[in-house]
Scaffold this motif. Structure first.
Motif, PDB file in Angstrom:
ATOM      1  N   GLU A 337       0.831  -1.201   0.000  1.00  0.00           N
ATOM      2  CA  GLU A 337       0.000   0.000   0.000  1.00  0.00           C
ATOM      3  C   GLU A 337       0.866   1.250   0.000  1.00  0.00           C
ATOM      4  N   ILE A 338       0.269   2.370  -0.382  1.00  0.00           N
ATOM      5  CA  ILE A 338       0.937   3.669  -0.315  1.00  0.00           C
ATOM      6  C   ILE A 338       0.176   4.551   0.664  1.00  0.00           C
ATOM      7  N   ASP A 339       0.902   5.373   1.390  1.00  0.00           N
ATOM      8  CA  ASP A 339       0.322   6.223   2.435  1.00  0.00           C
ATOM      9  C   ASP A 339       0.011   7.596   1.847  1.00  0.00           C
ATOM     10  N   LEU A 340      -1.262   7.852   1.584  1.00  0.00           N
ATOM     11  CA  LEU A 340      -1.673   9.113   0.965  1.00  0.00           C
ATOM     12  C   LEU A 340      -1.609  10.289   1.924  1.00  0.00           C
ATOM     13  N   ASN A 341      -1.319  10.053   3.203  1.00  0.00           N
ATOM     14  CA  ASN A 341      -1.165  11.154   4.157  1.00  0.00           C
ATOM     15  C   ASN A 341       0.136  11.921   3.918  1.00  0.00           C
ATOM     16  N   GLU A 342       1.100  11.281   3.268  1.00  0.00           N
ATOM     17  CA  GLU A 342       2.426  11.874   3.137  1.00  0.00           C
ATOM     18  C   GLU A 342       2.427  13.075   2.190  1.00  0.00           C
ATOM     19  N   LYS A 343       3.256  14.045   2.534  1.00  0.00           N
ATOM     20  CA  LYS A 343       3.243  15.339   1.850  1.00  0.00           C
ATOM     21  C   LYS A 343       3.603  15.224   0.376  1.00  0.00           C
ATOM     22  N   ARG A 344       4.391  14.220   0.026  1.00  0.00           N
ATOM     23  CA  ARG A 344       4.838  14.108  -1.373  1.00  0.00           C
ATOM     24  C   ARG A 344       3.672  13.969  -2.348  1.00  0.00           C
ATOM     25  N   TYR A 345       2.494  13.560  -1.859  1.00  0.00           N
ATOM     26  CA  TYR A 345       1.356  13.340  -2.764  1.00  0.00           C
ATOM     27  C   TYR A 345       0.543  14.608  -3.027  1.00  0.00           C
ATOM     28  N   HIS A 346       0.937  15.733  -2.428  1.00  0.00           N
ATOM     29  CA  HIS A 346       0.107  16.933  -2.592  1.00  0.00           C
ATOM     30  C   HIS A 346       0.113  17.447  -4.028  1.00  0.00           C
ATOM     31  N   ASP A 347       1.126  17.058  -4.827  1.00  0.00           N
ATOM     32  CA  ASP A 347       1.131  17.460  -6.239  1.00  0.00           C
ATOM     33  C   ASP A 347       1.327  16.265  -7.161  1.00  0.00           C
ATOM     34  N   ASP A 348       0.867  15.109  -6.721  1.00  0.00           N
ATOM     35  CA  ASP A 348       0.939  13.890  -7.541  1.00  0.00           C
ATOM     36  C   ASP A 348      -0.411  13.712  -8.237  1.00  0.00           C
ATOM     37  N   PHE A 349      -0.432  13.943  -9.529  1.00  0.00           N
ATOM     38  CA  PHE A 349      -1.703  13.971 -10.256  1.00  0.00           C
ATOM     39  C   PHE A 349      -1.991  12.667 -11.003  1.00  0.00           C
ATOM     40  N   ARG A 350      -1.378  11.594 -10.558  1.00  0.00           N
ATOM     41  CA  ARG A 350      -1.684  10.273 -11.112  1.00  0.00           C
ATOM     42  C   ARG A 350      -2.864   9.649 -10.370  1.00  0.00           C
ATOM     43  N   PRO A 351      -3.567   8.702 -10.982  1.00  0.00           N
ATOM     44  CA  PRO A 351      -4.555   7.928 -10.223  1.00  0.00           C
ATOM     45  C   PRO A 351      -3.845   7.044  -9.203  1.00  0.00           C
ATOM     46  N   LEU A 352      -4.595   6.463  -8.295  1.00  0.00           N
ATOM     47  CA  LEU A 352      -3.981   5.586  -7.292  1.00  0.00           C
ATOM     48  C   LEU A 352      -3.229   4.448  -7.973  1.00  0.00           C
ATOM     49  N   VAL A 353      -3.870   3.827  -8.965  1.00  0.00           N
ATOM     50  CA  VAL A 353      -3.246   2.752  -9.739  1.00  0.00           C
ATOM     51  C   VAL A 353      -3.590   2.960 -11.206  1.00  0.00           C
ATOM     52  N   GLU A 354      -2.577   3.096 -12.039  1.00  0.00           N
ATOM     53  CA  GLU A 354      -2.806   3.244 -13.479  1.00  0.00           C
ATOM     54  C   GLU A 354      -3.537   2.017 -14.013  1.00  0.00           C
ATOM     55  N   GLY A 355      -4.603   2.266 -14.764  1.00  0.00           N
ATOM     56  CA  GLY A 355      -5.347   1.173 -15.369  1.00  0.00           C
ATOM     57  C   GLY A 355      -6.444   0.608 -14.509  1.00  0.00           C
ATOM     58  N   CYS A 356      -6.526   1.019 -13.239  1.00  0.00           N
ATOM     59  CA  CYS A 356      -7.609   0.538 -12.369  1.00  0.00           C
ATOM     60  C   CYS A 356      -8.928   1.141 -12.839  1.00  0.00           C
ATOM     61  N   GLY A 357      -9.958   0.328 -12.913  1.00  0.00           N
ATOM     62  CA  GLY A 357     -11.234   0.808 -13.429  1.00  0.00           C
ATOM     63  C   GLY A 357     -12.222   1.247 -12.375  1.00  0.00           C
ATOM     64  N   CYS A 358     -11.804   1.328 -11.101  1.00  0.00           N
ATOM     65  CA  CYS A 358     -12.748   1.728 -10.053  1.00  0.00           C
ATOM     66  C   CYS A 358     -13.110   3.206 -10.194  1.00  0.00           C
ATOM     67  N   TYR A 359     -14.188   3.613  -9.549  1.00  0.00           N
ATOM     68  CA  TYR A 359     -14.665   4.996  -9.644  1.00  0.00           C
ATOM     69  C   TYR A 359     -13.600   5.978  -9.173  1.00  0.00           C
ATOM     70  N   CYS A 360     -12.910   5.643  -8.103  1.00  0.00           N
ATOM     71  CA  CYS A 360     -11.902   6.547  -7.553  1.00  0.00           C
ATOM     72  C   CYS A 360     -10.774   6.797  -8.553  1.00  0.00           C
ATOM     73  N   CYS A 361     -10.232   5.742  -9.121  1.00  0.00           N
ATOM     74  CA  CYS A 361      -9.096   5.890 -10.039  1.00  0.00           C
ATOM     75  C   CYS A 361      -9.500   6.524 -11.373  1.00  0.00           C
ATOM     76  N   ARG A 362     -10.746   6.327 -11.774  1.00  0.00           N
ATOM     77  CA  ARG A 362     -11.210   6.920 -13.033  1.00  0.00           C
ATOM     78  C   ARG A 362     -11.490   8.419 -12.907  1.00  0.00           C
ATOM     79  N   ASN A 363     -11.763   8.878 -11.696  1.00  0.00           N
ATOM     80  CA  ASN A 363     -12.226  10.259 -11.532  1.00  0.00           C
ATOM     81  C   ASN A 363     -11.348  11.140 -10.654  1.00  0.00           C
ATOM     82  N   HIS A 364     -10.422  10.546  -9.907  1.00  0.00           N
ATOM     83  CA  HIS A 364      -9.665  11.357  -8.955  1.00  0.00           C
ATOM     84  C   HIS A 364      -8.175  11.012  -8.982  1.00  0.00           C
TER      85      HIS A 364
END
Length: 427
Positions: A337-364
Motif C-alpha cells: 500500500e501507499i500512504d496518501l497522508n504523506e506530503k509528497r502526494y500533494h502534487d501527484d496527479f496520477r490515479p492511485l493505480v494506473e489502469g484501475c477501473g474503479c470509480y476513484c481511479c477513473r475520476n480522482h
C-alpha cells in the motif's frame, strides 16, 4: 452447499466453485475467494448504492455477532431476519463470532460461555443465547460457538487442549439445538478448528470436527500477528489433510496478499476481506501488481504503472523495519500500500493505480485524496474504500486465473518480488 473442485494444483491449491448457497441454493462463490466484510451489515464508509458501483462483489456477506448481538431484541421483534432488517436482499449471509478487524480481549471464556465485544462492552454468550441469536439473525450459514483464545504465544498445552475440548462440546450442543429449531431449517453450520500452535491438537480438532455433520470448516487462531507464516503453513497443511475435500475451508483473521497466497497453497478456500478496510483506516491505498502477462518477454517484470516510484519504495522499506515480514501487526502499514497522508502526494496527479477501473481511479488523483485526508474530509474514506475493495477483489480474480492457467508461481514471484524490492530483503 457443495464444493465442486475443477483443479487441485501444487500440492494443495484448490480451484473450484462453491454452489448451492443460500436458502434457495441459487448463489455460488468461486474459490479461492473472499467474503464481503461488513460491520452490522454495511460495508464501512459505503452506502449500498456506492458499494454496488463495484463491478465484482462476493456473493456472500459476512456479519459478526460482536456487532449485532446487542440488537437481539430488535431482531426478534422484526421476525424476518437480519437480511431484511438491513436491506441485504440479493446476498448470502454468513454470521461469524468475532469481527476480524477489531481487537478481542482474552480471558473471558468459561466452560459454558464465550464473550463478544460490542459498542456497549462485553456480551457473554451461552449456547442457548448464541442459538437464540442465530434464530433472530437467520443467516444462510454460521460459525459454531468456539473457544478461540489460544492464539497468543506461550499458551500452555493444557489450555490449548481445553480449548479444543470446549469447542467440540459447543459444536455438539449447537448442532443439537440447530436440528430442533424450525427457523434454522436449511441453514448451514461451519465447525471451528482450534488448537493454537500445537500440531497434535490442531490435527485432533480437525479430525473430530470432520466427524460432525457440518457443511464447512473455520480455521481459527491463525490470524496475522499470532505466528509466523512458516508455522501457519505447516499447521494448515496438517489440518487440511484431515478435512474432506468436498467441504470448504474458511481461514479467519488473515488478509494480507502474501499470506493469502501461502495459505491458498496450503489448501485454504475462503478468506475474510477485512484487509481493505484496515488499509483505508490508515489513509492508505492498495497498490500492487495483479498482472501475470502471457507474453514471455514480459515474464518476471512487473508493470511499472502499478509499482511505486523509487521514493515510495524507500519509504515502504522504512515502514517495514519496525517488524519483519512474518510478525507484522495488523495495524501496521504493509508494502502492498501507499500512504496518501504523506506530503509528497500533494502534487501527484496520477490515479492511485494506473489502469484501475474503479470509480476513484477513473475520476480522482492522488493529490486530491491527500487533500481530503489532511483536511479530515469523510469523502477520503469513501473513495479509498471503493478503490481498496475493488483492488482486493481483483487480486482474488487474478489468483484464480493464475491457478487455472498454471501460473501461480509467476503471480507469487511478482507479488513477493515487489515486496522484497521495497523492503530491501533478498531471496
Amino acid at each position: 452447499m457443495k464444493l465442486e473442485l475443477s483443479r487441485v494444483v501444487q500440492g494443495g491449491s484448490r480451484l473450484g466453485v462453491l454452489k448451492g448457497l443460500g436458502r434457495t441454493g441459487q448463489h455460488s462463490l468461486d474459490v479461492p475467494g473472499c467474503l464481503l466484510y461488513t460491520r452490522c451489515g454495511s460495508a464501512p464508509h459505503l452506502t449500498q448504492d456506492t458499494l454496488h458501483t463495484l463491478s465484482t462483489l462476493p456473493s456472500v456477506t459476512q456479519v459478526t455477532l460482536s456487532t449485532i448481538a446487542e440488537h437481539q431484541e430488535v431482531l426478534e421483534e422484526c421476525k424476518d431476519g437480519f437480511k431484511k432488517f438491513a436491506g441485504l436482499h440479493e446476498t448470502v449471509l454468513y454470521c461469524s463470532l468475532h469481527d476480524p478487524a477489531a481487537p478481542c480481549p482474552t480471558g473471558h471464556t468459561t466452560n459454558k460461555t464465550v464473550s463478544v465485544w460490542g459498542s456497549g462492552g462485553r456480551i457473554e454468550l451461552s449456547v442457548a443465547k448464541f442459538m437464540a441469536l442465530q434464530r433472530a439473525v437467520r443467516p444462510d450459514w454460521y460459525q459454531s460457538m468456539a473457544d478461540g483464545e489460544t492464539w497468543q504465544e506461550n499458551t500452555s498445552r493444557k489450555r490449548v487442549r481445553k480449548s479444543v475440548d470446549r469447542t467440540l462440546a459447543h459444536l455438539d450442543e449447537c448442532l443439537l439445538v440447530h436440528h430442533n429449531t424450525q427457523e434454522l431449517e436449511g441453514v448451514e453450520v461451519f465447525g471451528v478448528v482450534e488448537g493454537g500452535d500445537i500440531l497434535e491438537e490442531r490435527v485432533r480438532s480437525a479430525r473430530e470436527t470432520a466427524k460432525r455433520p457440518v457443511s464447512g470448516f473455520c480455521l481459527d487462531g491463525l490470524q496475522t500477528g499470532s505466528m509466523n507464516q512458516s508455522l501457519r503453513t505447516q499447521l494448515i497443511t496438517a489440518v487440511t489433510q484431515e478435512l474432506p475435500e468436498d467441504k470448504p475451508r474458511l481461514l479467519q483473521g488473515v488478509g494480507r496478499p502474501d499470506e493469502v497466497l501461502a495459505c491458498v497453497e496450503a489448501g485454504v478456500d475462503l478468506f475474510e476481506s477485512f484487509f481493505p478496510f484496515q488499509v483505508t483506516e490508515r489513509g492508505c491505498a492498495l497498490c500492487f501488481s495483479l498482472d501475470v502477462s502471457p507474453d514471455p518477454e514480459l515474464a518476471g517484470t512487473a508493470p511499472p504503472a502499478v509499482l511505486r516510484d523509487d521514493e515510495e519504495r524507500d519509504t515502504a522499506g522504512e515502514t517495514q523495519e519496525n517488524g519483519d515480514l512474518n510478525h507484522s501487526d495488523q495495524t501496521q502499514m504493509t508494502s502492498f500500500e501507499i500512504d496518501l497522508n504523506e506530503k509528497r502526494y500533494h502534487d501527484d496527479f496520477r490515479p492511485l493505480v494506473e489502469g484501475c477501473g474503479c470509480y476513484c481511479c477513473r475520476n480522482h488523483q492522488r493529490a486530491y485524496l491527500h487533500h481530503l485526508l489532511v483536511t479530515n474530509e469523510l469523502l477520503a474514506g469513501v473513495l479509498l474504500m471503493i478503490h481498496n475493495a475493488a483492488h482486493y477483489h481483483a487480486f482474488f480474480a487474478a489468483l484464480r486465473e493464475a491457478l487455472a492457467d498454471g501460473k501461480l508461481d509467476l503471480l507469487k514471484r511478482r507479488l513477493l518480488g515487489e515486496r522484497r524490492a521495497e523492503t530491501g530483503t533478498k531471496d
